[in-house]
Design an enzyme around this catalytic site. Structure first.
Site, short mmCIF file in Angstrom:
data_model
loop_
_atom_site.label_atom_id
_atom_site.label_comp_id
_atom_site.label_asym_id
_atom_site.label_seq_id
_atom_site.Cartn_x
_atom_site.Cartn_y
_atom_site.Cartn_z
N GLY A 44 0.82 -1.34 -0.02
CA GLY A 44 0.02 -0.11 -0.02
C GLY A 44 0.86 1.31 0.10
O GLY A 44 1.89 1.19 -0.24
N LEU A 91 -0.02 -2.76 9.11
CA LEU A 91 -0.33 -1.40 8.31
C LEU A 91 -1.76 -1.89 7.51
O LEU A 91 -2.38 -1.00 6.92
CB LEU A 91 0.70 -1.05 7.55
CG LEU A 91 1.66 0.11 8.18
CD1 LEU A 91 2.26 -0.37 9.36
CD2 LEU A 91 2.43 0.64 7.20
N GLY A 104 -0.68 -12.80 16.93
CA GLY A 104 -0.22 -14.12 17.19
C GLY A 104 1.04 -14.57 16.55
O GLY A 104 1.94 -15.36 17.15
N TYR A 156 -14.76 1.38 9.41
CA TYR A 156 -13.10 1.45 9.62
C TYR A 156 -12.80 2.11 10.85
O TYR A 156 -11.84 1.43 11.78
CB TYR A 156 -12.90 2.68 8.66
CG TYR A 156 -11.47 3.11 8.51
CD1 TYR A 156 -10.61 2.39 8.32
CD2 TYR A 156 -10.85 4.45 8.87
CE1 TYR A 156 -9.20 2.53 8.09
CE2 TYR A 156 -9.67 4.77 8.87
CZ TYR A 156 -8.82 3.97 8.70
OH TYR A 156 -7.50 4.33 8.65
#
Length: 731
Positions: free
Chosen positions: A13, A75, A104, A147
Site C-alpha cells: 500500500g 499496516l 499471534g 473503519y
C-alpha cells in the site's frame, strides 16, 4: 548487530511501500505481506534484492512465516471511504482477525508489534488537538463506522495481548485530512467512474507523492502539494476539431490556492467550480475552443459543454454468484452448489471430505462424527454441496449449476453464473427508477418494484425465466398506489450489492455507464419505462423525453449516460410536496430527439439544439456566476497533449500542467508558483475542510520506525498536532 527482519502487513500500500523502502535502506530484511485488495505491486516493483520478500497473503486467515521475525508492522486495512464502503465486512475482519493473526505471529516470534491506527478512533472530536488520553466522541454505526470501529477494536486487542500475553506492542495513531467534492469523470482501466476529486485522490492514494511549496500573491500561503501519478487512466477530452475521446491522464495534482472561487452555471443546467484566475473554454473567433479566465467571463457568454463522449467500452456478460457471496463477506459454508452428478463425485471422495467436515467441526453435539457422514450421504442424495466441499470436488462450476442459501427454512436457488442479458439490464434500469430493497438480518430479505401493471408483467417474466425466482404480486389501488411485485431472496440482494446497488444505492454503476451502446440502451429503456415518459400525450407524440429523480448523483449519472449517445438533456430542479413535506426533484428533458426510442439510439440519434455545435462540443450560454468559498487544496488532471477534461456536470475544463511540469520537481520557490499561476492551470474543487494538518510521508515513516524501536506501549499520535486555518498560514 545482526540484520533485523521486519514483516509489514499491507506492505504494497501507500504507507507500507514507503516503510519497505525506509527499512531496507536501514539495512533490515523486509517481508512484505499483502493481498493486493487495495495495495498494488506497482508500489514495490522497484524493490529488488535478496533482503526483500513478497508474500501474497490474506491476513484475515491464519498465516505463518517460515523464518524468524523481529518486528511486525501491522499496516493492512482498507483506508479510504471508497474502499471501506465497498468492503465493509472485509474492513472489520482485517481489524479483528487480521490483527489477531498478526499479534499471534508476533507472539510466536517474540517480536515487537506496531499497529498503525488512526486519528479516526477519536471520532468527531470535541477537543482540539486530541491528546492520547482523550477517549473521543464516536458514532459506531455512522458511514465511517466500519473503519473507525475496526481500528478501535484492533487497539483494544493489541493492549489485551500486551497485558495478558506479554507481547511487546505499541500503537501509532496517524492523522490525515481530505478536501474537495467537485465531480470528475475518468476511466481507471477497469470501469468508468464519476467521483468527486476527493474520492479520486483517495482511490489513487497508493500512488501519492508529497511536497510543500509557498505561493506568492495575497500573502505567503504554505500548504501541502500532492501529485498522484496515474497509469492506465483516461479522461474524456477534446482534440482539434472538437471530437471528445479518451485521453491519457498522467497525474492528478492537488495544490493550494488563496484565490477567489466561483461556480459557473450554464444553460442545460451544467456547472463547474473553479478559481477565478483559471480558465474554461469559450467559443473563439474561428469557432474553436479558446481558454478564458473565469474572472473575465460575462453572463451570456458561451462556454464548452460536452455533447458526446467516447469512453473505453467493456461488456459484462455474466457474474458469478460465488464471487458475489464472497464479496459480501458471507460464510462459504452457508452457500451450496447444486448440479446433476455432484453428489456422486462427492461420494467418490468421501474419505477426504469427511476429514474436511471433521476439521471444520461443522456439526454440533456429541455425535459430530456421525453427523459428518450424515451430511455426506445427504450430499449424495441431493446433488447439493456446500461451496468449500464443491471446490474440492470440481475444478470449474458446471454450466447448469445453481446456488442456494443454507437455512432452516425453504430457500430458492439462483444460477451459479447469472447471465447479464439485455432483459436483465432493462430490469436493473427499472429497479433504479422504481425499485427498492429491504433486509432485516436473520428474518427477511426482499426486492420490490412498483409501477404500471404491463411493466410489472414483463419484469415478473424476466425474474422467473432468467433467475428462476418466485414473484409475489401486490394489487394496485386506483388513485392511491400502483401495483407492485416482491421477490424474497437474500441471494438476489447479494447479487444487487455486487452489481453496485448496495444499500439501495440509486446510482448508475460505472460498469453500466461504460457498456457498449447496444447494451447500455437497455438500461436506459428500463429506466424510461419506470421514471420517464411512458404514457399519455407526450408518449404518443414521441418527440420529447422526461426523466425524473430525487437523487443528485443519479441525475449526474444520467447526464453521463446520455452523453454516451451524443444527447444533451436540460436539467432543472423543482420543488414538490411528498407526504406534506417539500421535496426537491430533478427533471432531465430531451427534446426533439429522433429516433425517439432509446432502443434505436445505438444506431445513431439526432437532437435539435438551439445552440451552436463544434464536433462533440455544444456552446452553452452562461446563466449565473456565483462567488463561493475556496478550499485549502484544489485539484487538476494533467492531460498531456490535450490539457482539458470533463469536470462538474460536463463542462470542459482547461489545464496547463504538462507532462514534465510538476509541483514536486524540487523548484519549490515562490517564483515557480507565480509562473505556474501565470499559465493559469485549471483547478477543480468543492466544499471541504478549511483546516490542514501537514505531515510528509517520510516524516511519518520515521515516526513509525522510531516508535517501533522504542519501549513505549501506550498509543502515540503521529502527525502535526497543530491544525491551521488558511488565515493562520497566511499570517
Amino acid at each position: 548487530a545482526a540484520m533485523a527482519t521486519a514483516l509489514i502487513t499491507g506492505g504494497a500500500g501507500f504507507l507500507g511501500s514507503h516503510l519497505c523502502d525506509h527499512l531496507l535502506a536501514k539495512g533490515n530484511r523486509v517481508i512484505c505481506v499483502d493481498n493486493l485488495e487495495t495495495g498494488s505491486l506497482a508500489n514495490i516493483s522497484h524493490i529488488k534484492g535478496e533482503d526483500f520478500r513478497f508474500a501474497m497473503v490474506d491476513i484475515t486467515d491464519h498465516y505463518e512465516i517460515d523464518e524468524p521475525v523481529d518486528f511486525v508492522y501491522h499496516l493492512a486495512s482498507p483506508a479510504s471511504p471508497i474502499d471501506y464502503a465497498r468492503l465493509p465486512l472485509h474492513t472489520l475482519k482485517v481489524g479483528a482477525y487480521g490483527t489477531h493473526n498478526s499479534l499471534g505471529l508476533a507472539k510466536a516470534n517474540r517480536a515487537r508489534f506496531l499497529i498503525a491506527s488512526t486519528s479516526e478512533v477519536y471520532g468527531d472530536p470535541e477537543v482540539h488537538p486530541q491528546p492520547e488520553t482523550y477517549w473521543g466522541n464516536v458514532n459506531p454505526i455512522g458511514p465511517r463506522g466500519v473503519y473507525d470501529e475496526a481500528k478501535r477494536y484492533a487497539e483494544a486487542l493489541t493492549m489485551a495481548y500486551m497485558r495478558q500475553q506479554g507481547v511487546n506492542t505499541c500503537i501509532a495513531r496517524i492523522f490525515n485530512s481530505v478536501v474537495a467534492d467537485e465531480q470528475l469523470l475518468y476511466d481507471d482501466g477497469r470501469e468508468l467512474r464519476r467521483e468527486s476529486a476527493e474520492q479520486v485522490a483517495m482511490r489513487m492514494a497508493a500512488f501519492e507523492r508529497s511536497a510543500s511549496y509557498v505561493s506568492g500573491g495575497g500573502g505567503d500561503l504554505a500548504a501541502a502539494a500532492k501529485e498522484y501519478e496515474l497509469s492506465g487512466v483516461t479522461v474524456p477530452a477534446f482534440e482539434p476539431g472538437g471530437s471528445i475521446n479518451p485521453a491519457e491522464a498522467s497525474a492528478l495534482i492537488a495544490h493550494p490556492t488563496d484565490q477567489t472561487c466561483f461556480e459557473v452555471t450554464t444553460r442545460y443546467g451544467r456547472s463547474i467550480k473553479v478559481t477565478g484566475d483559471h480558465s474554461v473554454f469559450v467559443e473563439g473567433a474561428d469557432g474553436d475552443p479558446a481558454p478564458k479566465p473565469v474572472n473575465d467571463l460575462e453572463l451570456g457568454e458561451r462556454i464548452a459543454v460536452a455533447r458526446r463522449i467516447d469512453v473505453p467500452e467493456r461488456d459484462r456478460p455474466h457474474v458469478s454468484m460465488l464471487d458475489a457471496w464472497l464479496a459480501a463477506g458471507e460464510d462459504d459454508w452457508d452457500l451450496t452448489l447444486e448440479a446433476p452428478g455432484l453428489g456422486a463425485l462427492a461420494w467418490e471422495q468421501r474419505e477426504d471430505l469427511f476429514g474436511l467436515l471433521v476439521s471444520e467441526r461443522r456439526n454440533a453435539g456429541p455425535n459430530w462424527r456421525n453427523g459428518a457422514w450424515t451430511k455426506l450421504i445427504r450430499m449424495r442424495q441431493t446433488d447439493r454441496l456446500p461451496v468449500p466441499v464443491a471446490r474440492r470436488v470440481v475444478g470449474a462450476v458446471p454450466a447448469e449449476a445453481r446456488v442456494r442459501q443454507r437455512v432452516a427454512a425453504r430457500s430458492s436457488p439462483l444460477p451459479a453464473t447469472v447471465e447479464l442479458t439485455d432483459d436483465l439490464l432493462w430490469l436493473l434500469g427499472l429497479w433504479v427508477a422504481e425499485g427498492c430493497a429491504y433486509e432485516t438480518p436473520g428474518k427477511s430479505a426482499f426486492l420490490a418494484i412498483s409501477c404500471e401493471e404491463a411493466v410489472l408483467d414483463r419484469a415478473e417474466e424476466i425474474i422467473r425465466r432468467d433467475l428462476g425466482l418466485h414473484v409475489v404480486r401486490g394489487k394496485a389501488t386506483p388513485g392511491v398506489r400502483s401495483g407492485s411485485l416482491f421477490v424474497h431472496s437474500k441471494l438476489l440482494l447479494r447479487l444487487m450489492d455486487y452489481l453496485g446497488f448496495a444499500e439501495n444505492s440509486k446510482r448508475i454503476p460505472g460498469w453500466i455507464l461504460g457498456l457498449p451502446l447496444p447494451r447500455l440502451k437497455w438500461f436506459i429503456e428500463g429506466y424510461r419505462e419506470g421514471d420517464g415518459v411512458h404514457s399519455g400525450k407526450k408518449f404518443e407524440e414521441g418527440v420529447r423525453h422526461e426523466f425524473s429523480t430525487v437523487y443528485d448523483d443519479l441525475k449526474d449519472d444520467l447526464v453521463v449516460a446520455f452523453a454516451r449517445f451524443g444527447l444533451v438533456p436540460s436539467v432543472g430542479g423543482y420543488r414538490s410536496g411528498f407526504k406534506g413535506k417539500p421535496c426537491l426533484f430533478w427533471r432531465l428533458t430531451l427534446s426533439s430527439v429522433s429516433p425517439w426510442s432509446p432502443l434505436d439510439w445505438d444506431a445513431g440519434v439526432d437532437q435539435k439544439l438551439q445552440a451552436r455545435i463544434t464536433g462533440d462540443i455544444v456552446w452553452a450560454p452562461i446563466r449565473k456566476i456565483e462567488e463561493i468559498e475556496a478550499t485549502p487544496l484544489v485539484y487538476d488532471f494533467s492531460v498531456p497533449g490535450r490539457e482539458n477534461f470533463w469536470a462538474g456536470t460536463g463542462v470542459l475544463a482547461h489545464n496547463t500542467y504538462g507532462p514534465r511540469m510538476r509541483p514536486l520537481d524540487g523548484r519549490a520557490i515562490p517564483t515557480f508558483l507565480r509562473q505556474a499561476l501565470a499559465d493559469k492551470p485549471v483547478t477543480v474543487f468543492g466544499d471541504g475542510s478549511q483546516t490542514r494538518s501537514f505531515c510528509f510521508v517520510e516524516d511519518l515513516i520515521r515516526g513509525l520506525v522510531g516508535l517501533a524501536e522504542s519501549e513505549i506501549h501506550e498509543p502515540v499520535n503521529l502527525g502535526n498536532p497543530h491544525e491551521m486555518t488558511l488565515l493562520e498560514m497566511a499570517e
